[in-house]
Design a protein around this motif. Sequence first.
Motif, PDB file in Angstrom:
ATOM      1  N   PRO A 161       5.896  -3.791  -6.613  1.00  0.00           N
ATOM      2  CA  PRO A 161       6.940  -3.297  -6.829  1.00  0.00           C
ATOM      3  C   PRO A 161       8.266  -3.887  -5.946  1.00  0.00           C
ATOM      4  O   PRO A 161       7.769  -4.316  -4.712  1.00  0.00           O
ATOM      5  CB  PRO A 161       7.069  -1.802  -6.434  1.00  0.00           C
ATOM      6  N   ASP A 162       9.672  -3.982  -6.496  1.00  0.00           N
ATOM      7  CA  ASP A 162      10.489  -4.343  -5.568  1.00  0.00           C
ATOM      8  C   ASP A 162      10.697  -3.437  -4.366  1.00  0.00           C
ATOM      9  O   ASP A 162      11.273  -4.030  -3.290  1.00  0.00           O
ATOM     10  CB  ASP A 162      11.883  -4.406  -6.507  1.00  0.00           C
ATOM     11  N   GLY A 163      10.062  -2.393  -4.153  1.00  0.00           N
ATOM     12  CA  GLY A 163      10.486  -1.607  -3.298  1.00  0.00           C
ATOM     13  C   GLY A 163       9.356  -0.354  -3.041  1.00  0.00           C
ATOM     14  O   GLY A 163       8.911  -0.047  -4.370  1.00  0.00           O
ATOM     15  N   ALA A 164       8.849   0.027  -2.042  1.00  0.00           N
ATOM     16  CA  ALA A 164       7.883   1.009  -2.044  1.00  0.00           C
ATOM     17  C   ALA A 164       8.166   1.814  -0.609  1.00  0.00           C
ATOM     18  O   ALA A 164       8.193   1.245   0.485  1.00  0.00           O
ATOM     19  CB  ALA A 164       6.331   0.566  -1.736  1.00  0.00           C
ATOM     20  N   LEU A 165       8.688   2.986  -0.963  1.00  0.00           N
ATOM     21  CA  LEU A 165       9.242   4.125   0.171  1.00  0.00           C
ATOM     22  C   LEU A 165       8.134   4.788   0.629  1.00  0.00           C
ATOM     23  O   LEU A 165       7.473   5.503  -0.024  1.00  0.00           O
ATOM     24  CB  LEU A 165      10.176   5.128  -0.378  1.00  0.00           C
ATOM     25  N   ALA A 166       7.675   4.813   1.956  1.00  0.00           N
ATOM     26  CA  ALA A 166       6.313   5.478   2.635  1.00  0.00           C
ATOM     27  C   ALA A 166       6.877   5.582   4.066  1.00  0.00           C
ATOM     28  O   ALA A 166       7.674   4.973   4.482  1.00  0.00           O
ATOM     29  CB  ALA A 166       5.336   4.421   2.371  1.00  0.00           C
ATOM     30  N   PRO A 167       6.152   6.373   4.653  1.00  0.00           N
ATOM     31  CA  PRO A 167       5.956   6.631   6.094  1.00  0.00           C
ATOM     32  C   PRO A 167       6.028   5.234   6.890  1.00  0.00           C
ATOM     33  O   PRO A 167       5.167   4.423   6.446  1.00  0.00           O
ATOM     34  CB  PRO A 167       5.168   7.735   6.435  1.00  0.00           C
ATOM     35  N   GLU A 168       6.885   5.120   7.783  1.00  0.00           N
ATOM     36  CA  GLU A 168       6.776   3.842   8.510  1.00  0.00           C
ATOM     37  C   GLU A 168       5.360   3.847   9.303  1.00  0.00           C
ATOM     38  O   GLU A 168       4.887   4.896   9.792  1.00  0.00           O
ATOM     39  CB  GLU A 168       7.792   4.031   9.735  1.00  0.00           C
ATOM     40  N   GLY A 169       4.920   2.418   9.098  1.00  0.00           N
ATOM     41  CA  GLY A 169       3.737   2.311   9.650  1.00  0.00           C
ATOM     42  C   GLY A 169       2.625   2.811   8.913  1.00  0.00           C
ATOM     43  O   GLY A 169       1.330   2.234   9.136  1.00  0.00           O
ATOM     44  N   CYS A 170       2.644   2.935   7.643  1.00  0.00           N
ATOM     45  CA  CYS A 170       1.423   3.492   6.706  1.00  0.00           C
ATOM     46  C   CYS A 170       0.715   2.326   6.419  1.00  0.00           C
ATOM     47  O   CYS A 170      -0.359   2.671   5.980  1.00  0.00           O
ATOM     48  CB  CYS A 170       2.007   4.593   5.867  1.00  0.00           C
ATOM     49  N   PHE A 171       1.224   1.116   6.272  1.00  0.00           N
ATOM     50  CA  PHE A 171       0.428   0.075   5.583  1.00  0.00           C
ATOM     51  C   PHE A 171      -0.288  -0.963   6.872  1.00  0.00           C
ATOM     52  O   PHE A 171      -0.993  -1.792   6.436  1.00  0.00           O
ATOM     53  CB  PHE A 171       1.318  -0.935   4.905  1.00  0.00           C
ATOM     54  N   ALA A 172      -0.118  -0.503   8.091  1.00  0.00           N
ATOM     55  CA  ALA A 172      -0.601  -1.195   9.076  1.00  0.00           C
ATOM     56  C   ALA A 172      -2.478  -1.375   9.043  1.00  0.00           C
ATOM     57  O   ALA A 172      -2.885  -0.142   8.728  1.00  0.00           O
ATOM     58  CB  ALA A 172      -0.156  -0.643  10.474  1.00  0.00           C
ATOM     59  N   GLY A 173      -2.672  -2.629   9.263  1.00  0.00           N
ATOM     60  CA  GLY A 173      -4.135  -2.818   8.998  1.00  0.00           C
ATOM     61  C   GLY A 173      -4.676  -2.795   7.749  1.00  0.00           C
ATOM     62  O   GLY A 173      -5.802  -3.173   7.411  1.00  0.00           O
ATOM     63  N   GLN A 174      -3.858  -2.762   6.573  1.00  0.00           N
ATOM     64  CA  GLN A 174      -4.176  -2.991   5.333  1.00  0.00           C
ATOM     65  C   GLN A 174      -3.849  -4.499   4.909  1.00  0.00           C
ATOM     66  O   GLN A 174      -3.051  -5.135   5.212  1.00  0.00           O
ATOM     67  CB  GLN A 174      -3.476  -2.044   4.207  1.00  0.00           C
ATOM     68  N   GLY A 175      -4.497  -4.933   3.921  1.00  0.00           N
ATOM     69  CA  GLY A 175      -4.291  -6.296   3.260  1.00  0.00           C
ATOM     70  C   GLY A 175      -3.276  -6.311   2.480  1.00  0.00           C
ATOM     71  O   GLY A 175      -2.068  -5.621   2.338  1.00  0.00           O
ATOM     72  N   GLU A 176      -3.292  -7.450   1.668  1.00  0.00           N
ATOM     73  CA  GLU A 176      -2.018  -7.603   0.647  1.00  0.00           C
ATOM     74  C   GLU A 176      -2.221  -6.649  -0.418  1.00  0.00           C
ATOM     75  O   GLU A 176      -0.790  -6.314  -0.635  1.00  0.00           O
ATOM     76  CB  GLU A 176      -2.337  -8.838   0.059  1.00  0.00           C
ATOM     77  N   TRP A 177      -2.964  -6.065  -0.684  1.00  0.00           N
ATOM     78  CA  TRP A 177      -3.110  -4.859  -1.672  1.00  0.00           C
ATOM     79  C   TRP A 177      -3.465  -3.752  -1.031  1.00  0.00           C
ATOM     80  O   TRP A 177      -4.580  -3.563  -0.711  1.00  0.00           O
ATOM     81  CB  TRP A 177      -3.840  -5.328  -3.027  1.00  0.00           C
ATOM     82  N   ALA A 178      -2.577  -2.788  -0.787  1.00  0.00           N
ATOM     83  CA  ALA A 178      -2.667  -1.665   0.127  1.00  0.00           C
ATOM     84  C   ALA A 178      -2.802  -0.522  -0.902  1.00  0.00           C
ATOM     85  O   ALA A 178      -2.469  -0.410  -2.183  1.00  0.00           O
ATOM     86  CB  ALA A 178      -1.273  -1.388   0.907  1.00  0.00           C
ATOM     87  N   ASP A 179      -3.321   0.525  -0.292  1.00  0.00           N
ATOM     88  CA  ASP A 179      -3.625   1.746  -0.895  1.00  0.00           C
ATOM     89  C   ASP A 179      -2.194   2.602  -0.912  1.00  0.00           C
ATOM     90  O   ASP A 179      -1.456   2.879  -0.075  1.00  0.00           O
ATOM     91  CB  ASP A 179      -4.371   2.776   0.136  1.00  0.00           C
TER      92      ASP A 179
END
Length: 183
Positions: free
Chosen positions: A75-93
């Motif tokens: 998506p053009d943007g994904a609003l989420a808690p800061e740092g929630c994608f740390a350690g995830q690859g190109e395709w995140a949960d």
Amino acid sequence: MLAEEFERIAAAAEREGVRMEFIHGRLGVKAVPDGDHDEIIRWLMKRCMQHRPDLWLYPERGLRIEQYRKGHAKPDGALAPEGCFAGQGEWADPDQVLMVVEVTSYDSDTDKRDREEKPVAYAQTGIPVYLLIDRNTCETLVYSEPDGDTYANLTRRAFGRTIDLPAPVGFTLHTEPLKDWVR
């Protein structure tokens, strides 16, 4: 198609100026964003920071959007808690994503992709809010309350009017500036 095959094809296409997505087992093609598109994302990012400093609008964050079909979208943007994608690859949960944002492109696939396929895919994933900034119709659409294959609520407002982003996002957008970034 396996996810690994898709990723290889998508990487090659992006080098040629096209973004690809894999939704509902089908390949989708999206034009690379133009300058006005980028300004809309910048404007929205600033609004999100002002109203929700605990969150970050991650641009073009790769998300796994379908549990059983290996679907992928950026998506053009994904609003989420800061740092929630740390350690995830190109395709995140997408579990911590509160809102996804799409800004329509001026291409022939926008109608099917952004107005038909993505609301279903994001609702199926359980993302609470889908914000569509539609430059073709000069409207802002807010889909909320995912209910299986659809969102229970849809609010649409012409550019220039205010629109509420419901909980868990919880703030109002004043959309007057969007008028400056359409053809």
